[in-house]
Write a protein that holds these residues in place. Sequence first.
Motif, PDB file in Angstrom:
ATOM      1  N   ASP A  93       0.833  -1.213   0.000  1.00 50.52           N
ATOM      2  CA  ASP A  93       0.000   0.000   0.000  1.00 50.52           C
ATOM      3  C   ASP A  93       0.865   1.260   0.000  1.00 50.52           C
ATOM      4  O   ASP A  93       0.517   2.261  -0.628  1.00 50.52           O
ATOM      5  CB  ASP A  93      -0.935   0.020   1.217  1.00 50.52           C
ATOM      6  CG  ASP A  93      -2.090  -0.968   1.067  1.00 50.52           C
ATOM      7  OD1 ASP A  93      -2.345  -1.423  -0.066  1.00 50.52           O
ATOM      8  OD2 ASP A  93      -2.729  -1.282   2.091  1.00 50.52           O
ATOM      9  N   VAL A  94       1.987   1.202   0.716  1.00 50.20           N
ATOM     10  CA  VAL A  94       2.909   2.354   0.741  1.00 50.20           C
ATOM     11  C   VAL A  94       3.526   2.528  -0.649  1.00 50.20           C
ATOM     12  O   VAL A  94       3.605   3.637  -1.177  1.00 50.20           O
ATOM     13  CB  VAL A  94       4.011   2.146   1.816  1.00 50.20           C
ATOM     14  CG1 VAL A  94       5.079   3.228   1.721  1.00 50.20           C
ATOM     15  CG2 VAL A  94       3.393   2.122   3.214  1.00 50.20           C
ATOM     16  N   ILE A  95       3.933   1.423  -1.267  1.00 45.07           N
ATOM     17  CA  ILE A  95       4.536   1.492  -2.607  1.00 45.07           C
ATOM     18  C   ILE A  95       3.530   2.030  -3.616  1.00 45.07           C
ATOM     19  O   ILE A  95       3.871   2.846  -4.482  1.00 45.07           O
ATOM     20  CB  ILE A  95       5.075   0.108  -3.024  1.00 45.07           C
ATOM     21  CG1 ILE A  95       6.268  -0.243  -2.131  1.00 45.07           C
ATOM     22  CG2 ILE A  95       5.456   0.088  -4.509  1.00 45.07           C
ATOM     23  CD1 ILE A  95       6.898  -1.591  -2.421  1.00 45.07           C
ATOM     24  N   ALA A  96       2.269   1.617  -3.472  1.00 46.77           N
ATOM     25  CA  ALA A  96       1.230   2.086  -4.406  1.00 46.77           C
ATOM     26  C   ALA A  96       1.086   3.611  -4.329  1.00 46.77           C
ATOM     27  O   ALA A  96       0.740   4.255  -5.326  1.00 46.77           O
ATOM     28  CB  ALA A  96      -0.096   1.403  -4.097  1.00 46.77           C
ATOM     29  N   ARG A  97       1.379   4.175  -3.155  1.00 52.64           N
ATOM     30  CA  ARG A  97       1.349   5.650  -3.045  1.00 52.64           C
ATOM     31  C   ARG A  97       2.644   6.264  -3.584  1.00 52.64           C
ATOM     32  O   ARG A  97       2.628   7.323  -4.211  1.00 52.64           O
ATOM     33  CB  ARG A  97       1.116   6.078  -1.585  1.00 52.64           C
ATOM     34  CG  ARG A  97      -0.296   5.794  -1.098  1.00 52.64           C
ATOM     35  CD  ARG A  97      -0.600   6.506   0.215  1.00 52.64           C
ATOM     36  NE  ARG A  97       0.094   5.944   1.355  1.00 52.64           N
ATOM     37  CZ  ARG A  97      -0.348   4.894   2.064  1.00 52.64           C
ATOM     38  NH1 ARG A  97      -1.488   4.316   1.747  1.00 52.64           N
ATOM     39  NH2 ARG A  97       0.343   4.449   3.082  1.00 52.64           N
TER      40      ARG A  97
ATOM     41  N   ASP B 177     -10.295   3.239 -19.054  1.00 55.77           N
ATOM     42  CA  ASP B 177      -9.221   4.030 -18.450  1.00 55.77           C
ATOM     43  C   ASP B 177      -8.698   3.366 -17.178  1.00 55.77           C
ATOM     44  O   ASP B 177      -7.543   3.552 -16.803  1.00 55.77           O
ATOM     45  CB  ASP B 177      -9.711   5.452 -18.146  1.00 55.77           C
ATOM     46  CG  ASP B 177      -9.777   6.295 -19.414  1.00 55.77           C
ATOM     47  OD1 ASP B 177      -9.127   5.898 -20.411  1.00 55.77           O
ATOM     48  OD2 ASP B 177     -10.477   7.320 -19.420  1.00 55.77           O
ATOM     49  N   LYS B 178      -9.561   2.577 -16.540  1.00 58.03           N
ATOM     50  CA  LYS B 178      -9.095   1.835 -15.354  1.00 58.03           C
ATOM     51  C   LYS B 178      -8.060   0.801 -15.798  1.00 58.03           C
ATOM     52  O   LYS B 178      -7.037   0.609 -15.145  1.00 58.03           O
ATOM     53  CB  LYS B 178     -10.275   1.152 -14.659  1.00 58.03           C
ATOM     54  CG  LYS B 178      -9.827   0.428 -13.424  1.00 58.03           C
ATOM     55  CD  LYS B 178     -10.947  -0.003 -12.555  1.00 58.03           C
ATOM     56  CE  LYS B 178     -10.355  -0.578 -11.270  1.00 58.03           C
ATOM     57  NZ  LYS B 178     -11.334  -1.149 -10.407  1.00 58.03           N
ATOM     58  N   GLU B 179      -8.328   0.174 -16.949  1.00 54.62           N
ATOM     59  CA  GLU B 179      -7.353  -0.797 -17.489  1.00 54.62           C
ATOM     60  C   GLU B 179      -6.040  -0.118 -17.815  1.00 54.62           C
ATOM     61  O   GLU B 179      -4.958  -0.637 -17.561  1.00 54.62           O
ATOM     62  CB  GLU B 179      -7.919  -1.449 -18.749  1.00 54.62           C
ATOM     63  CG  GLU B 179      -9.037  -2.389 -18.427  1.00 54.62           C
ATOM     64  CD  GLU B 179      -9.014  -3.622 -19.309  1.00 54.62           C
ATOM     65  OE1 GLU B 179      -8.108  -3.752 -20.158  1.00 54.62           O
ATOM     66  OE2 GLU B 179      -9.923  -4.452 -19.127  1.00 54.62           O
ATOM     67  N   TRP B 180      -6.148   1.062 -18.425  1.00 52.67           N
ATOM     68  CA  TRP B 180      -4.936   1.816 -18.776  1.00 52.67           C
ATOM     69  C   TRP B 180      -4.141   2.126 -17.513  1.00 52.67           C
ATOM     70  O   TRP B 180      -2.927   1.963 -17.459  1.00 52.67           O
ATOM     71  CB  TRP B 180      -5.328   3.127 -19.501  1.00 52.67           C
ATOM     72  CG  TRP B 180      -4.141   3.976 -19.820  1.00 52.67           C
ATOM     73  CD1 TRP B 180      -3.356   3.918 -20.935  1.00 52.67           C
ATOM     74  CD2 TRP B 180      -3.569   4.997 -18.976  1.00 52.67           C
ATOM     75  NE1 TRP B 180      -2.332   4.835 -20.847  1.00 52.67           N
ATOM     76  CE2 TRP B 180      -2.446   5.506 -19.658  1.00 52.67           C
ATOM     77  CE3 TRP B 180      -3.906   5.525 -17.730  1.00 52.67           C
ATOM     78  CZ2 TRP B 180      -1.662   6.529 -19.130  1.00 52.67           C
ATOM     79  CZ3 TRP B 180      -3.117   6.530 -17.195  1.00 52.67           C
ATOM     80  CH2 TRP B 180      -2.002   7.018 -17.889  1.00 52.67           C
ATOM     81  N   LEU B 181      -4.865   2.571 -16.475  1.00 55.10           N
ATOM     82  CA  LEU B 181      -4.221   2.956 -15.210  1.00 55.10           C
ATOM     83  C   LEU B 181      -3.534   1.748 -14.564  1.00 55.10           C
ATOM     84  O   LEU B 181      -2.383   1.846 -14.120  1.00 55.10           O
ATOM     85  CB  LEU B 181      -5.284   3.535 -14.266  1.00 55.10           C
ATOM     86  CG  LEU B 181      -4.782   4.144 -12.972  1.00 55.10           C
ATOM     87  CD1 LEU B 181      -3.958   5.396 -13.253  1.00 55.10           C
ATOM     88  CD2 LEU B 181      -5.953   4.479 -12.048  1.00 55.10           C
ATOM     89  N   ASN B 182      -4.232   0.615 -14.540  1.00 48.75           N
ATOM     90  CA  ASN B 182      -3.617  -0.591 -13.976  1.00 48.75           C
ATOM     91  C   ASN B 182      -2.384  -1.002 -14.780  1.00 48.75           C
ATOM     92  O   ASN B 182      -1.374  -1.419 -14.207  1.00 48.75           O
ATOM     93  CB  ASN B 182      -4.622  -1.746 -13.943  1.00 48.75           C
ATOM     94  CG  ASN B 182      -5.665  -1.548 -12.859  1.00 48.75           C
ATOM     95  OD1 ASN B 182      -5.463  -0.760 -11.935  1.00 48.75           O
ATOM     96  ND2 ASN B 182      -6.779  -2.243 -12.974  1.00 48.75           N
ATOM     97  N   GLY B 183      -2.479  -0.861 -16.098  1.00 49.75           N
ATOM     98  CA  GLY B 183      -1.343  -1.209 -16.965  1.00 49.75           C
ATOM     99  C   GLY B 183      -0.147  -0.296 -16.711  1.00 49.75           C
ATOM    100  O   GLY B 183       1.006  -0.702 -16.847  1.00 49.75           O
ATOM    101  N   LEU B 184      -0.439   0.933 -16.334  1.00 51.78           N
ATOM    102  CA  LEU B 184       0.631   1.891 -16.006  1.00 51.78           C
ATOM    103  C   LEU B 184       1.240   1.573 -14.637  1.00 51.78           C
ATOM    104  O   LEU B 184       2.472   1.506 -14.494  1.00 51.78           O
ATOM    105  CB  LEU B 184       0.044   3.323 -15.976  1.00 51.78           C
ATOM    106  CG  LEU B 184       0.968   4.421 -15.444  1.00 51.78           C
ATOM    107  CD1 LEU B 184       2.020   4.792 -16.494  1.00 51.78           C
ATOM    108  CD2 LEU B 184       0.170   5.675 -15.046  1.00 51.78           C
TER     109      LEU B 184
END
Length: 199
Positions: free
Chosen positions: A33-37, A80-87
């Motif tokens: 969770d910290v890394i995700a931020r 766009d959620k897929e794009w975001l996850n892919g990023l």
Amino acid sequence: MAYVVGVTGGIGSGKTTVANLFAEKGIEVIDADVIARQVVEPGSEGLKAIAEKFGASMLNDDGTLNRGALRGHVFSHPEDKEWLNGLLHPKIRQEMITQTAQAKSPYCLLVIPLLVENGLQSLCQRVLVVDVSEATQVARTTQRDQVPEEQVKNILAAQATRQQRLEAADDVIFNENDSKPLSEQIETLHHQYLALAAQ
Ligand code: ATP
């Protein structure tokens, strides 16, 4: 390179509580969770890409990510959620690899709430599941976050089942009120992990 123990469990199961007890023994804890931020903090490639794709409305005045705006946008634009996850997912995964490789303790914990859901077993040598009943998850989370039961139950329903997590487990910590004390369960595992890491 440190021996990596992946820690997972459902919402409110006690992952943070367990990780803190290992940390008291000098074991490094890396938290997904910290890394995700970190991967969207100001100055990051991740935040730059988000602002370029969706516009400056995704940023707060201080240049940080406007999480509410991004959440709202991807909720109504699934592509766009897929794009975001892919990023973000490859960046998060890479950062988890980098940080575990740099750990200095004999073994380290990598806490990943969605380890089973996202199939991230390959990032660790061993999977430790913190297990409690759904009733306990709901009771502890509503108490901790002061949110309605319904909200916790919805999150629970979107996560892996208790059974799916247990099937992925090498080790299990039972965290019911009447379970063996956490300190004792952790002491046993700590010695087991020190031995495994030394091999
Ligand atoms: P999340 O996934 O929601 O971040 P988590 O798995 O990290 O949660 P914790 O925050 O460690 O879970 O624990 C959830 C709540 O339950 C906290 O308020 C914590 O203090 C409490 N708790 C954890 N273990 C126990 C226990 N053995 N007895 C009583 N309360 C506990």
